[in-house]
Design a protein around this motif. Structure first.
Motif, PDB file in Angstrom:
ATOM      1  N   ILE A 138      23.227  11.312   9.821  1.00 29.13           N
ATOM      2  CA  ILE A 138      24.488  10.979   9.144  1.00 29.13           C
ATOM      3  C   ILE A 138      24.840   9.521   9.418  1.00 29.13           C
ATOM      4  CG2 ILE A 138      26.947  11.567   8.936  1.00 29.13           C
ATOM      5  CD1 ILE A 138      26.096  14.408   9.903  1.00 29.13           C
ATOM      6  N   ASN A 139      24.549   9.095  10.643  1.00 20.03           N
ATOM      7  CA  ASN A 139      24.807   7.703  11.018  1.00 20.03           C
ATOM      8  C   ASN A 139      23.995   6.740  10.144  1.00 20.03           C
ATOM      9  OD1 ASN A 139      25.556   5.438  12.498  1.00 20.03           O
ATOM     10  ND2 ASN A 139      23.809   5.659  13.881  1.00 20.03           N
ATOM     11  N   VAL A 140      22.716   7.082   9.920  1.00 17.90           N
ATOM     12  CA  VAL A 140      21.860   6.221   9.082  1.00 17.90           C
ATOM     13  C   VAL A 140      22.430   6.149   7.661  1.00 17.90           C
ATOM     14  CG1 VAL A 140      19.563   6.030   8.030  1.00 17.90           C
ATOM     15  CG2 VAL A 140      19.790   6.627  10.449  1.00 17.90           C
ATOM     16  N   ARG A 141      22.872   7.306   7.140  1.00 17.54           N
ATOM     17  CA  ARG A 141      23.449   7.312   5.796  1.00 17.54           C
ATOM     18  C   ARG A 141      24.721   6.465   5.763  1.00 17.54           C
ATOM     19  NH1 ARG A 141      24.262  12.670   4.466  1.00 17.54           N
ATOM     20  NH2 ARG A 141      22.286  12.816   3.386  1.00 17.54           N
ATOM     21  N   ALA A 142      25.553   6.632   6.790  1.00 17.32           N
ATOM     22  CA  ALA A 142      26.816   5.884   6.833  1.00 17.32           C
ATOM     23  C   ALA A 142      26.540   4.381   6.850  1.00 17.32           C
ATOM     24  CB  ALA A 142      27.632   6.304   8.044  1.00 17.32           C
ATOM     25  N   GLN A 143      25.511   3.978   7.607  1.00 16.91           N
ATOM     26  CA  GLN A 143      25.169   2.538   7.657  1.00 16.91           C
ATOM     27  C   GLN A 143      24.743   2.051   6.282  1.00 16.91           C
ATOM     28  OE1 GLN A 143      22.223   1.916  10.653  1.00 16.91           O
ATOM     29  NE2 GLN A 143      23.694   2.108  12.313  1.00 16.91           N
ATOM     30  N   ARG A 144      23.896   2.858   5.615  1.00 17.07           N
ATOM     31  CA  ARG A 144      23.429   2.471   4.282  1.00 17.07           C
ATOM     32  C   ARG A 144      24.595   2.342   3.314  1.00 17.07           C
ATOM     33  NH1 ARG A 144      21.746   5.687  -0.003  1.00 17.07           N
ATOM     34  NH2 ARG A 144      21.560   7.539   1.277  1.00 17.07           N
ATOM     35  N   LEU A 145      25.593   3.204   3.488  1.00 16.69           N
ATOM     36  CA  LEU A 145      26.742   3.192   2.577  1.00 16.69           C
ATOM     37  C   LEU A 145      27.807   2.188   3.011  1.00 16.69           C
ATOM     38  CD1 LEU A 145      27.119   7.068   2.153  1.00 16.69           C
ATOM     39  CD2 LEU A 145      25.940   5.499   0.624  1.00 16.69           C
ATOM     40  N   GLY A 146      27.572   1.518   4.150  1.00 18.09           N
ATOM     41  CA  GLY A 146      28.526   0.510   4.640  1.00 18.09           C
ATOM     42  C   GLY A 146      29.807   1.122   5.186  1.00 18.09           C
ATOM     43  N   ILE A 147      29.678   2.327   5.770  1.00 17.04           N
ATOM     44  CA  ILE A 147      30.867   2.989   6.319  1.00 17.04           C
ATOM     45  C   ILE A 147      30.907   2.762   7.829  1.00 17.04           C
ATOM     46  CG2 ILE A 147      31.952   5.249   6.691  1.00 17.04           C
ATOM     47  CD1 ILE A 147      30.599   6.085   4.012  1.00 17.04           C
ATOM     48  N   LYS A 148      32.036   2.250   8.311  1.00 15.12           N
ATOM     49  CA  LYS A 148      32.130   1.937   9.750  1.00 15.12           C
ATOM     50  C   LYS A 148      32.418   3.201  10.560  1.00 15.12           C
ATOM     51  CE  LYS A 148      32.668  -2.851   9.533  1.00 15.12           C
ATOM     52  NZ  LYS A 148      33.026  -3.072   8.140  1.00 15.12           N
ATOM     53  N   GLY A 149      33.287   4.039  10.072  1.00 22.41           N
ATOM     54  CA  GLY A 149      33.528   5.323  10.724  1.00 22.41           C
ATOM     55  C   GLY A 149      34.429   5.268  11.933  1.00 22.41           C
ATOM     56  N   GLN A 150      35.482   4.415  11.865  1.00 24.09           N
ATOM     57  CA  GLN A 150      36.401   4.369  13.008  1.00 24.09           C
ATOM     58  C   GLN A 150      37.145   5.692  13.202  1.00 24.09           C
ATOM     59  OE1 GLN A 150      37.683   1.057  11.227  1.00 24.09           O
ATOM     60  NE2 GLN A 150      36.890  -0.402  12.724  1.00 24.09           N
ATOM     61  N   ARG A 151      37.444   6.341  12.081  1.00 17.42           N
ATOM     62  CA  ARG A 151      38.201   7.594  12.188  1.00 17.42           C
ATOM     63  C   ARG A 151      37.314   8.818  12.016  1.00 17.42           C
ATOM     64  NH1 ARG A 151      42.281   8.139   7.826  1.00 17.42           N
ATOM     65  NH2 ARG A 151      42.948   9.924   9.035  1.00 17.42           N
ATOM     66  N   ILE A 152      36.049   8.595  11.652  1.00 25.13           N
ATOM     67  CA  ILE A 152      35.201   9.749  11.312  1.00 25.13           C
ATOM     68  C   ILE A 152      34.580  10.331  12.576  1.00 25.13           C
ATOM     69  CG2 ILE A 152      33.221  10.535   9.951  1.00 25.13           C
ATOM     70  CD1 ILE A 152      33.782   8.166   8.061  1.00 25.13           C
ATOM     71  N   SER A 153      34.774  11.635  12.813  1.00 22.00           N
ATOM     72  CA  SER A 153      34.145  12.315  13.953  1.00 22.00           C
ATOM     73  C   SER A 153      33.093  13.264  13.417  1.00 22.00           C
ATOM     74  CB  SER A 153      35.176  13.142  14.726  1.00 22.00           C
ATOM     75  OG  SER A 153      36.202  12.321  15.181  1.00 22.00           O
ATOM     76  N   LEU A 154      31.930  13.276  14.084  1.00 19.62           N
ATOM     77  CA  LEU A 154      30.849  14.167  13.670  1.00 19.62           C
ATOM     78  C   LEU A 154      30.787  15.346  14.631  1.00 19.62           C
ATOM     79  CD1 LEU A 154      28.047  11.515  12.983  1.00 19.62           C
ATOM     80  CD2 LEU A 154      29.764  12.420  11.399  1.00 19.62           C
ATOM     81  N   LEU A 155      30.507  16.521  14.085  1.00 20.70           N
ATOM     82  CA  LEU A 155      30.437  17.721  14.915  1.00 20.70           C
ATOM     83  C   LEU A 155      29.296  18.590  14.405  1.00 20.70           C
ATOM     84  CD1 LEU A 155      31.883  19.439  17.136  1.00 20.70           C
ATOM     85  CD2 LEU A 155      33.299  20.390  15.310  1.00 20.70           C
ATOM     86  N   GLY A 156      28.458  19.049  15.336  1.00 25.51           N
ATOM     87  CA  GLY A 156      27.290  19.843  14.920  1.00 25.51           C
ATOM     88  C   GLY A 156      27.476  21.334  15.136  1.00 25.51           C
ATOM     89  N   GLU A 157      28.707  21.822  15.154  1.00 24.45           N
ATOM     90  CA  GLU A 157      28.993  23.244  15.437  1.00 24.45           C
ATOM     91  C   GLU A 157      28.757  24.119  14.200  1.00 24.45           C
ATOM     92  OE1 GLU A 157      29.168  26.009  17.297  1.00 24.45           O
ATOM     93  OE2 GLU A 157      30.509  24.883  18.633  1.00 24.45           O
TER      94      GLU A 157
END
Ligand SMILES: Nc1ncnc2c1ncn2[C@@H]1O[C@H](COP(=O)(O)OP(=O)(O)OP(=O)(O)O)[C@@H](O)[C@H]1O
Ligand SMILES: [Mg+2]
Length: 465
Positions: A138-157
């Motif tokens: 998801i991080n790789v995709r976010a980088q490609r899309l130019g998303i910094k993700g200050q507020r975005i939390s990832l969860l694998g549950e």
């Protein structure tokens, strides 16, 4: 004491339940769809769990009249295309199912929506729950899309009970579940993605969404047949069903709402997939007509109505001498049975000899022209291909055709003509319009066609081939 286990069989397509196994589902007639499932069910399936998680208070009846008039509070995205399809933004506490074919861009669309809210001043996180991809992916995709993700939390549950606990602790602004088919409830023994698991997990999330007033996006895979994997009941459980579709070989994608408790359905949003992700297309008609060949027989422009929005699309037809005993009739983006009917009307009412011709119809761009208003455009394209004569320049065609060859009026003709005028077209071949005085034709020259033979003689006269 060990809980009593109930064994039953369930159709993985329609959710039909039975105590016995069937080779063919008695409800949806699908073959080999029954799977054994076990449930710890002292009473009816799901009842005991629900009572544990629900508040012990009994609900009281309230008079509707005690409520003051309010609008649904909504979150608005910078993408107007998404807001329109959602009925004016994302309603708080609503559960939106986003369905689509594998690889069409569901995760990309939702991550980009989070990216747009990333810079908003808000302390609540945007929670992206992924059971399909690792955080690194998801991080790789976010980088490609130019998303910094200050507020975005990832969860694998993927355990839905623990997930709901986490959501209660984190209290996010929006939750994305990618995908609902990866979630499981620990009380059920069936595998994630089975009908019971999908239904139970969704049921839990819906209750969490309503209690906490948090909107949820649930990603749902679709089967080969195009319906959401899991039972139809999944579509009943959620507030809104969005379908993300498009031709994998083409770059554009359509977002449609097929159910919406907070807005109209049949709205469509158009996007283009580029290497930086999805981009909204504000003027889709231009996109669909971009590569249209001019002065070629067999192509017609049709103003299609998608919800409240007119889109100009290209309808193509090819009529060639048949080399088979039974001539071929094939259509992409148009109903094949309706094409056969229109060809019969052309043969009988206009005297066009198509019985020795293979006829193919294609609606360009993976669009489905499912409204009867496309009839006249399809017939015009077939006539044009058969006679080798092109349509007059800058002309659009629409109208419904009946079995006697009459051309019938269609809904929202004025709205269609407004889009026609915007795109620089000047002429319309269309049905007779009853109330002319009040009708706004937006300066379009109207050539009224009352019957199919009139269309044929008009197109045969045109010598611009
Ligand atoms: N590096 C890239 N450059 C351009 N386009 C890409 C790139 N990576 C992915 N894509 C586009 O994104 C699409 C995949 O998007 P995404 O993973 O969001 O789809 P999905 O619907 O979530 O798929 P799945 O069903 O596998 O979860 C690809 O089909 C491709 O069109
Ligand atoms: Mg995905």
């Amino acid at each position: 004491m060990a809980a009593k286990q109930k064994v039953f069989y369930i159709c993985q397509d329609c959710g039909y339940q039975s105590a016995q196994w069937y080779g063919r589902c008695p409800d949806c007639q699908g073959w080999n769809r029954f799977v054994e499932e076990r449930e710890q069910a002292p009473q009816a399936p799901g009842k005991n769990r629900r009572s544990q998680t629900q508040s012990p208070k009994h609900p009281q009846a309230v008079s509707l009249h005690e409520f003051s008039p309010v609008e649904f509070p909504r979150i608005s995205f910078p993408w107007g295309e998404v807001n329109r399809v959602l009925g004016g933004g994302l309603t708080l506490g609503s559960v939106v199912l986003l369905a689509g074919q594998p690889g069409i861009g569901k995760s990309t669309l939702l991550l980009q929506l989070f990216g747009q809210l990333d810079s908003k001043q808000d302390t609540r996180p945007l929670l992206y729950v992924s059971g399909e991809e690792s955080n690194q992916q998801i991080n790789v995709r976010a980088q490609r899309l130019g998303i910094k993700g200050q507020r975005i939390s990832l969860l694998g549950e993927t355990n839905v009970v623990r997930l709901v606990e986490q959501i209660r602790t984190l209290s996010p602004e929006i939750v994305i579940i990618d995908s609902v088919q990866t979630l499981f409830h620990p009380d059920l023994s069936s595998v994630p993605g089975s009908v019971s698991q999908v239904r139970e997990s969704t049921d839990h999330l819906v209750r969490c969404a309503k209690e906490m007033d948090i909107p949820f996006f649930l990603v749902g895979h679709v089967t080969k047949e195009g319906s959401v994997a899991g039972p139809m009941t999944l579509e009943h459980l959620v507030d809104t069903v969005l379908v993300f579709e498009g031709d994998q070989s083409q770059n554009y994608r359509l977002l449609r709402s097929s159910k919406n408790r907070f807005g109209p359905t049949d709205e469509v949003g158009v996007f283009e997939m580029v290497s930086e992700g999805l981009q909204e297309v504000k003027n889709p008609s231009e996109l669909f007509l971009r590569e249209r060949a001019q002065n070629v027989p067999g192509t017609v422009v049709f103003p299609l109505l998608e919800g409240t929005r007119p889109l100009l699309i290209e309808v193509q037809a090819l009529a060639t001498d048949s080399s088979y005993g039974v001539p071929m009739r094939n259509a992409v983006g148009f109903d094949k049975n309706r094409l056969t009917m229109l060809l019969a009307v052309l043969e009988k009412r206009a005297g066009l000899h198509l019985s020795g011709q293979d006829v193919y119809v294609n609606v360009v761009g993976g669009i489905k022209a499912s409204e009867p208003a496309a009839d006249l455009a399809v017939c015009a394209a077939v006539i044009s291909s058969y006679t080798g004569k092109t349509l007059p320049d800058k002309t659009v065609v629409f109208g419904e055709i009946g079995l006697t060859g009459e051309v019938r009026s269609v809904q929202q003709a004025s709205l269609r003509l407004r889009e026609v005028q915007k795109l620089g077209f000047t002429r319309g071949l269309l049905p007779s319009l009853p109330a002319k005085a009040s009708f706004d034709h937006h300066g379009i020259e109207m050539m009224e066609i009352s019957s199919i033979d009139m269309l044929l003689s008009l197109l045969s006269m045109n010598t611009s081939s």
